[in-house]
Design a protein around this motif. Sequence first.
Motif, PDB file in Angstrom:
ATOM      1  N   GLU A 121       0.951  -1.228  -0.068  1.00  0.00           N
ATOM      2  CA  GLU A 121      -0.023   0.014   0.058  1.00  0.00           C
ATOM      3  C   GLU A 121       0.930   1.092   0.006  1.00  0.00           C
ATOM      4  N   ASN A 122       1.918   1.399   0.873  1.00  0.00           N
ATOM      5  CA  ASN A 122       2.908   2.560   1.000  1.00  0.00           C
ATOM      6  C   ASN A 122       4.210   2.360   0.784  1.00  0.00           C
TER       7      ASN A 122
ATOM      8  N   TRP B 240      -7.558  -2.542  -4.291  1.00  0.00           N
ATOM      9  CA  TRP B 240      -6.881  -1.886  -3.248  1.00  0.00           C
ATOM     10  C   TRP B 240      -7.438  -1.892  -1.734  1.00  0.00           C
TER      11      TRP B 240
ATOM     12  N   TRP C 144       6.406  10.018  -8.514  1.00  0.00           N
ATOM     13  CA  TRP C 144       4.991  10.090  -8.403  1.00  0.00           C
ATOM     14  C   TRP C 144       5.144  11.670  -7.676  1.00  0.00           C
TER      15      TRP C 144
ATOM     16  N   GLU D  74      -5.591  -0.743  -8.772  1.00  0.00           N
ATOM     17  CA  GLU D  74      -6.081  -0.300  -7.482  1.00  0.00           C
ATOM     18  C   GLU D  74      -7.604  -0.364  -7.372  1.00  0.00           C
TER      19      GLU D  74
ATOM     20  N   GLN E  72      -5.645   2.739 -12.149  1.00  0.00           N
ATOM     21  CA  GLN E  72      -6.009   2.578 -10.882  1.00  0.00           C
ATOM     22  C   GLN E  72      -7.409   2.161 -10.582  1.00  0.00           C
TER      23      GLN E  72
ATOM     24  N   ASN F 225       3.494   7.620 -11.802  1.00  0.00           N
ATOM     25  CA  ASN F 225       2.159   7.251 -11.382  1.00  0.00           C
ATOM     26  C   ASN F 225       1.502   8.962 -11.241  1.00  0.00           C
ATOM     27  N   GLU F 226       0.227   8.761 -11.806  1.00  0.00           N
ATOM     28  CA  GLU F 226      -0.500  10.115 -11.821  1.00  0.00           C
ATOM     29  C   GLU F 226       0.131  11.319 -12.322  1.00  0.00           C
TER      30      GLU F 226
ATOM     31  N   GLN G 279       3.648  11.642  -1.780  1.00  0.00           N
ATOM     32  CA  GLN G 279       4.511  10.804  -0.852  1.00  0.00           C
ATOM     33  C   GLN G 279       6.163  11.097  -1.257  1.00  0.00           C
TER      34      GLN G 279
ATOM     35  N   HIS H 150     -10.193   3.726  -9.309  1.00  0.00           N
ATOM     36  CA  HIS H 150     -11.004   4.013  -7.907  1.00  0.00           C
ATOM     37  C   HIS H 150     -12.120   4.780  -8.485  1.00  0.00           C
TER      38      HIS H 150
ATOM     39  N   TRP I 190      -8.330   2.739   2.476  1.00  0.00           N
ATOM     40  CA  TRP I 190      -8.209   4.460   2.416  1.00  0.00           C
ATOM     41  C   TRP I 190      -9.162   5.102   1.846  1.00  0.00           C
TER      42      TRP I 190
ATOM     43  N   HIS J  20       5.308  -0.272  -6.205  1.00  0.00           N
ATOM     44  CA  HIS J  20       4.432   0.859  -6.525  1.00  0.00           C
ATOM     45  C   HIS J  20       5.098   2.007  -5.712  1.00  0.00           C
TER      46      HIS J  20
ATOM     47  N   ASN K  57       1.107   4.466 -14.417  1.00  0.00           N
ATOM     48  CA  ASN K  57      -0.152   4.326 -13.716  1.00  0.00           C
ATOM     49  C   ASN K  57      -0.791   5.694 -13.519  1.00  0.00           C
TER      50      ASN K  57
ATOM     51  N   LYS L   5       7.002   3.232  -1.911  1.00  0.00           N
ATOM     52  CA  LYS L   5       6.742   4.759  -2.401  1.00  0.00           C
ATOM     53  C   LYS L   5       8.030   5.168  -2.016  1.00  0.00           C
TER      54      LYS L   5
HETATM   55  C1  XIL Z   1      -2.752   5.673  -0.896  1.00  0.00           C
HETATM   56  C2  XIL Z   1      -2.690   4.737   0.441  1.00  0.00           C
HETATM   57  O1  XIL Z   1      -3.938   3.726   0.224  1.00  0.00           O
HETATM   58  C3  XIL Z   1      -2.942   5.480   1.540  1.00  0.00           C
HETATM   59  O2  XIL Z   1      -2.701   4.689   2.877  1.00  0.00           O
HETATM   60  C4  XIL Z   1      -2.003   6.664   1.782  1.00  0.00           C
HETATM   61  O3  XIL Z   1      -2.207   7.500   2.787  1.00  0.00           O
HETATM   62  C5  XIL Z   1      -2.066   7.577   0.204  1.00  0.00           C
HETATM   63  O4  XIL Z   1      -2.026   6.602  -0.667  1.00  0.00           O
HETATM   64  N1  XIL Z   1      -3.394   6.134  -5.969  1.00  0.00           N
HETATM   65  C6  XIL Z   1      -2.299   5.524  -5.639  1.00  0.00           C
HETATM   66  C7  XIL Z   1      -1.876   5.067  -4.526  1.00  0.00           C
HETATM   67  O5  XIL Z   1      -1.457   5.385  -6.758  1.00  0.00           O
HETATM   68  O6  XIL Z   1      -0.665   4.860  -4.065  1.00  0.00           O
HETATM   69  C8  XIL Z   1      -3.009   5.573  -3.132  1.00  0.00           C
HETATM   70  O7  XIL Z   1      -2.731   4.894  -2.008  1.00  0.00           O
HETATM   71  C9  XIL Z   1      -4.183   5.459  -3.556  1.00  0.00           C
HETATM   72  C10 XIL Z   1      -4.259   6.319  -4.894  1.00  0.00           C
END
Ligand code: XIL
Length: 480
Positions: free
Chosen positions: A73-74, A318, A114, A276, A239, A158-159, A117, A241, A326, A110, A202, A77
């Motif tokens: 998850e983190n 995710w 980015w 994700e 991703q 990423n992003e 973070q 979401h 999250w 991952h 990503n 990074k």
């Molecule tokens: C999120 C995590 O789930 C959280 O714990 C953290 O605080 C923030 O990041 N896109 C991404 C992921 O690429 O790395 C993110 O993860 C969610 C959105």
Amino acid sequence: MKKAHALVGVVFGTAFFGAGISSAFAADETLRSLADKNNIYIGAILNSQWFGGGLPGEYEQIHKQQFNIVVAENEMKFDATEPQENRFNYNSGDKMVKYAKENGMRVRGHALAWHSQVPNWVNNYKNDKQKLLSVLKNHIKNVVGHWKGQVDEWDVVNEAISNNEPMWRSYSVWYQGIGPEFIDSAFVWTHEVDPDAELCYNDYNLEQGINPNAKAGFLLEQVKRWVKNGIPIHCVGSQTHVEDTTTDKHFIGSPDSLRSLAKELAKLNIKLKITELDIGFKSGINVSQSDLERQGQTFRQYLDIILEEPNADTYLIWGVSDKWSWLSGLNRQKGLIYDDNLKPKPAFDSIMVRLQTYEPPKDTAKTDSIAKDTTAKDTTAKDTTAKDTTAKDTTARDSTDAIRLLAMPSSLSMHIAGRTLSINGATSRIKVDVFDMQGRPIFSTENSSGIFDLSKIAEGLYIVQARSGSHKIVQRVNLK
Ligand code: XIL
């Protein structure tokens, strides 16, 4: 693989409430075994709490029983792996890699470049392009090098695309300090360190259409350019979401839109992965049984893309349980496939049944070589002579000139043996220029013999350009 016998009963023991689905699966039939059978990867993150030992044993049991791919998850990074300049911390990442190895899972890394973070010390260099380039390169060299051969695929970037307009995200420290070529460079550096890893771009909102104003439309143009320029990219991670259709009044994404992206990427020989996935409801609303069933249908529709599109191979969620997600930070709830008590939801049933019943059409069946091939993917990186000289590249301003490999009608050819460069086919004097991957000229020479000594140049990847009269050839070379 052990196959399920007709052991029918309530095996996961609990309230399977999906309407019309009799929720009884054979004991040894799991998402994982069915994903293996269908030659796809299905996975969930390891939540940050797992790394600190803060989750119940049942969580890990479910995780390793049900999934064949994992991502942190983190913990991989930038801020986690290089909290202080040039001081690397691999403890948590190592823990996950060990877990994956013990349980035979594929590993996603991952993420490398980015805007989020990123530790504060990086921002101290925000006005120093050369320093930022070396910070990013050093990060990639160390992190990718540490897990070389153990991390199977990386989110290299990423992003990087803006949410609102078809353009790059302007407030990223990498974009501001370096320019968009940080992207091209990050791919090239990652590939240099681990040539066997699959490399992805990503992003989110990629299920919102592929027209030129949508994020995926802009991305597609970039992917075309990267492929044309020989940038080593192999996959796009969506991703995904998303919010449940009926609670998000502004919902504009759909599985169909994501499928059209997959189809466009197939033409470029690039894979699509869902990296994700969560499908949340708005926080605070009462979520009914039929809402959960509809959510299950949406999970299934996204799975269909992965099953049916030959260039799609990964379905990664995710999170495992709604209890550790999250999504509350996004003002959403209940977006995963296990509930707060680690009991499977209708979405789990929906995915399971789809995996059980899916029959690939004969001509599009994924084979091991399609789904898991990591050898054939590198053709773009090695094809250093772009073929398209006519198409107008409207995005070319975003690329480093040195990486843009121009194919001109040319009788010249280029060969390298050790440190000796030979240019053949010239009828007049030949000028050779060598650039580094950021486009900086580092060496220049000329002669009539066509034989050039490159032994003074340091090891690495370069762009070599040779000109003779009106003829020109440009190629990427790896000096060892
Ligand atoms: C999120 C995590 O789930 C959280 O714990 C953290 O605080 C923030 O990041 N896109 C991404 C992921 O690429 O790395 C993110 O993860 C969610 C959105």
